[in-house]
Enzyme design. Sequence first.
Site, short mmCIF file in Angstrom:
data_model
loop_
_atom_site.label_atom_id
_atom_site.label_comp_id
_atom_site.label_asym_id
_atom_site.label_seq_id
_atom_site.Cartn_x
_atom_site.Cartn_y
_atom_site.Cartn_z
CB SER A 29 4.90 -1.65 12.20
OG SER A 29 4.53 -0.29 12.40
CD GLU A 50 -2.97 5.59 6.62
OE1 GLU A 50 -2.90 5.57 5.39
OE2 GLU A 50 -2.09 5.10 7.36
N GLY A 60 2.26 2.39 10.73
CA GLY A 60 3.25 3.46 10.59
C GLY A 60 3.93 3.85 11.89
CE LYS A 108 -0.20 3.27 4.65
NZ LYS A 108 -0.20 3.40 6.09
CD GLU A 153 -3.70 -2.26 7.19
OE1 GLU A 153 -2.59 -2.53 6.72
OE2 GLU A 153 -4.30 -1.21 6.92
CG ASN A 183 -1.74 1.20 1.42
OD1 ASN A 183 -1.83 2.03 0.51
ND2 ASN A 183 -2.35 1.33 2.59
CG HIS A 232 -5.87 2.05 5.05
ND1 HIS A 232 -5.49 3.01 5.95
CD2 HIS A 232 -4.85 1.17 4.97
CE1 HIS A 232 -4.27 2.71 6.39
NE2 HIS A 232 -3.85 1.60 5.80
#
Length: 254
Positions: free
Chosen positions: A216, A102, A176, A14, A170, A12, A100
Amino acid sequence: MAAKRKILIAGNWKMNGLKKDARALASGLAKKMKKTERPAFEMLICPPFPLLGLAADAIRGSGVKLGAQDCHAIERGAHTGDTSAGLLANIGCKYVIVGHSERRTDHEETDKQVRAKAGAALNAGMGAIVCIGETWAERKAGKALVVNRKQLKGSLPSGANAKNTVIAYEPVWAIGTGQVATPAQAQEVHAAIRKALIKLIGADEAAKMRILYGGSMKPGNAAELLALPDVDGGLIGGASLNVVDFWGIAAAAS
Ligand code: PGA
């Protein structure tokens, strides 16, 4: 006998990279993939929308697959700035990431919207990678499993089966941050997701459906995560942005 599920290593990207970065990364992976006889994994890259065409050219014929990071829930029409699942399929995407964390945060996407987007991906003939995951506060409050079950139920599109849908667990606190879930934490949630899937899609499909871990994941921790009984691949952000790290994760699947 346990179902055999092919490991999916999904990158991904991003909102990262320019044309030159995308070209180097996609062609670097394509080169490695071409040299790999019968890879033990399926490899997917999900670049930002404007780089999809370029990445599609760079990976052509290599076996590396292309995916997008989002799509609109509706087929076409007056939706400025959005991209339809049909167009993504048309330019070569095989998967779309939906839900996701985000996007759930930045764009306030709800389970209902995620389910509609996943449904659009399936209608366009692509696979949906449906993301779920709890926050640190939810985990600390002992609610990790409840939250994941709820998101799963709310986000899974109708008609989902093991061929057209992948779940990505996730944990938001691991994305991250460098703070990866322990193997025990990951396995516990993955097993709970698979159990919840039995009710939603039946035991056969639940046994076959892939559940990716994301948050991560790095070459150094991938092997122990990918070896867990209910972890069937990774959705990788930071470490998918360079060939050595991403390929290192894939190699850990072999
Ligand atoms: P990360 O991101 O690997 O950088 O933690 C994973 C993701 O958000 O898909």
